[in-house]
Design a protein around this motif. Sequence first.
Motif, PDB file in Angstrom:
ATOM      1  N   CYS A 175       0.727  -1.157   0.087  1.00  0.00           N
ATOM      2  CA  CYS A 175       0.124   0.074   0.037  1.00  0.00           C
ATOM      3  C   CYS A 175       0.805   1.156  -0.046  1.00  0.00           C
ATOM      4  O   CYS A 175       0.485   2.216  -0.834  1.00  0.00           O
ATOM      5  CB  CYS A 175      -0.937   0.070   1.335  1.00  0.00           C
ATOM      6  SG  CYS A 175      -2.111  -1.217   1.231  1.00  0.00           S
ATOM      7  N   ALA A 192      -2.569   1.608  -3.134  1.00  0.00           N
ATOM      8  CA  ALA A 192      -2.443   2.530  -2.432  1.00  0.00           C
ATOM      9  C   ALA A 192      -4.083   3.327  -2.652  1.00  0.00           C
ATOM     10  O   ALA A 192      -4.260   4.026  -1.782  1.00  0.00           O
ATOM     11  CB  ALA A 192      -1.225   3.714  -2.797  1.00  0.00           C
ATOM     12  N   ARG A 193      -4.487   3.520  -3.798  1.00  0.00           N
ATOM     13  CA  ARG A 193      -5.719   4.190  -4.034  1.00  0.00           C
ATOM     14  C   ARG A 193      -7.004   3.241  -3.950  1.00  0.00           C
ATOM     15  O   ARG A 193      -7.895   3.459  -4.263  1.00  0.00           O
ATOM     16  CB  ARG A 193      -5.421   4.694  -5.264  1.00  0.00           C
ATOM     17  CG  ARG A 193      -4.493   5.695  -5.527  1.00  0.00           C
ATOM     18  CD  ARG A 193      -4.802   7.063  -4.932  1.00  0.00           C
ATOM     19  NE  ARG A 193      -3.768   8.001  -4.637  1.00  0.00           N
ATOM     20  CZ  ARG A 193      -3.017   8.023  -3.683  1.00  0.00           C
ATOM     21  NH1 ARG A 193      -3.406   7.898  -2.302  1.00  0.00           N
ATOM     22  NH2 ARG A 193      -1.983   8.749  -3.469  1.00  0.00           N
ATOM     23  N   LYS A 194      -6.629   1.910  -3.588  1.00  0.00           N
ATOM     24  CA  LYS A 194      -7.781   1.059  -3.483  1.00  0.00           C
ATOM     25  C   LYS A 194      -8.420   0.960  -2.186  1.00  0.00           C
ATOM     26  O   LYS A 194      -9.367   0.217  -1.963  1.00  0.00           O
ATOM     27  CB  LYS A 194      -7.094  -0.312  -4.126  1.00  0.00           C
ATOM     28  CG  LYS A 194      -7.041  -0.461  -5.668  1.00  0.00           C
ATOM     29  CD  LYS A 194      -6.470  -1.612  -6.070  1.00  0.00           C
ATOM     30  CE  LYS A 194      -6.230  -1.696  -7.530  1.00  0.00           C
ATOM     31  NZ  LYS A 194      -5.929  -2.985  -8.194  1.00  0.00           N
ATOM     32  N   SER A 195      -7.758   1.534  -1.427  1.00  0.00           N
ATOM     33  CA  SER A 195      -8.367   1.477   0.042  1.00  0.00           C
ATOM     34  C   SER A 195      -9.144   2.706   0.169  1.00  0.00           C
ATOM     35  O   SER A 195      -9.212   3.916  -0.530  1.00  0.00           O
ATOM     36  CB  SER A 195      -7.291   1.449   1.276  1.00  0.00           C
ATOM     37  OG  SER A 195      -6.605   2.652   1.092  1.00  0.00           O
ATOM     38  N   ASN A 196     -10.180   2.617   1.145  1.00  0.00           N
ATOM     39  CA  ASN A 196     -11.048   3.932   1.481  1.00  0.00           C
ATOM     40  C   ASN A 196     -11.036   4.082   2.956  1.00  0.00           C
ATOM     41  O   ASN A 196     -11.753   3.327   3.714  1.00  0.00           O
ATOM     42  CB  ASN A 196     -12.590   3.440   0.857  1.00  0.00           C
ATOM     43  CG  ASN A 196     -13.304   4.843   0.835  1.00  0.00           C
ATOM     44  OD1 ASN A 196     -12.788   6.026   1.225  1.00  0.00           O
ATOM     45  ND2 ASN A 196     -14.457   4.678   1.022  1.00  0.00           N
ATOM     46  N   PRO A 214      -7.831   6.466   0.959  1.00  0.00           N
ATOM     47  CA  PRO A 214      -6.672   6.182   0.394  1.00  0.00           C
ATOM     48  C   PRO A 214      -5.408   6.150   1.307  1.00  0.00           C
ATOM     49  O   PRO A 214      -5.600   6.743   2.317  1.00  0.00           O
ATOM     50  CB  PRO A 214      -6.489   7.153  -0.752  1.00  0.00           C
ATOM     51  CG  PRO A 214      -7.854   7.741  -0.970  1.00  0.00           C
ATOM     52  CD  PRO A 214      -8.507   7.728   0.310  1.00  0.00           C
ATOM     53  N   THR A 215      -4.583   5.496   1.023  1.00  0.00           N
ATOM     54  CA  THR A 215      -3.392   5.171   1.806  1.00  0.00           C
ATOM     55  C   THR A 215      -2.468   6.536   1.842  1.00  0.00           C
ATOM     56  O   THR A 215      -2.353   7.116   0.932  1.00  0.00           O
ATOM     57  CB  THR A 215      -2.258   4.327   1.105  1.00  0.00           C
ATOM     58  OG1 THR A 215      -3.141   2.928   1.078  1.00  0.00           O
ATOM     59  CG2 THR A 215      -1.222   4.106   2.001  1.00  0.00           C
ATOM     60  N   THR A 227      -8.975  -4.238   2.700  1.00  0.00           N
ATOM     61  CA  THR A 227      -8.424  -3.824   1.502  1.00  0.00           C
ATOM     62  C   THR A 227      -7.609  -5.056   0.935  1.00  0.00           C
ATOM     63  O   THR A 227      -7.605  -5.267  -0.541  1.00  0.00           O
ATOM     64  CB  THR A 227      -7.316  -2.719   1.742  1.00  0.00           C
ATOM     65  OG1 THR A 227      -8.236  -1.616   2.101  1.00  0.00           O
ATOM     66  CG2 THR A 227      -6.747  -2.083   0.417  1.00  0.00           C
TER      67      THR A 227
END
Length: 125
Positions: A38, A50-54, A56-57, A92
Amino acid sequence: MKALFIGLTGILSLAQLAPALADNLNGKNLFTQRCAVCHGADIKATGPLARKSNPPTPDLTTPAFRKRLSDYPGVIVSSVVLRPNGSLIPRTLRENGVKLPPHVWSIDDLRDLNQYMVGVISKSR
């Protein structure tokens, strides 16, 4: 709750031992294997998830994060490791098919990871 705080405080105190005791290779290996997916190798939130978590990382090299790491040495790393932001990190990873093997964290691991991150952050200024 009080026992958890006392236990966490003891772990954090040990995680803050002198940097000379830190094993930078262990810290780098832990970061690479468990965090870079991440945060990216540069710890600037450039990893593939990195941008797939909510949310974002976060970029860990920002002045605000550097200040938090300096003000509370060991707290940031151990709090994420011991309670990974609720279910955000496991969710994630699961949603993106990433399987990390279980890891039994030692005080040395927490100290080494913290010291490694401090070193990378200080080089990124």
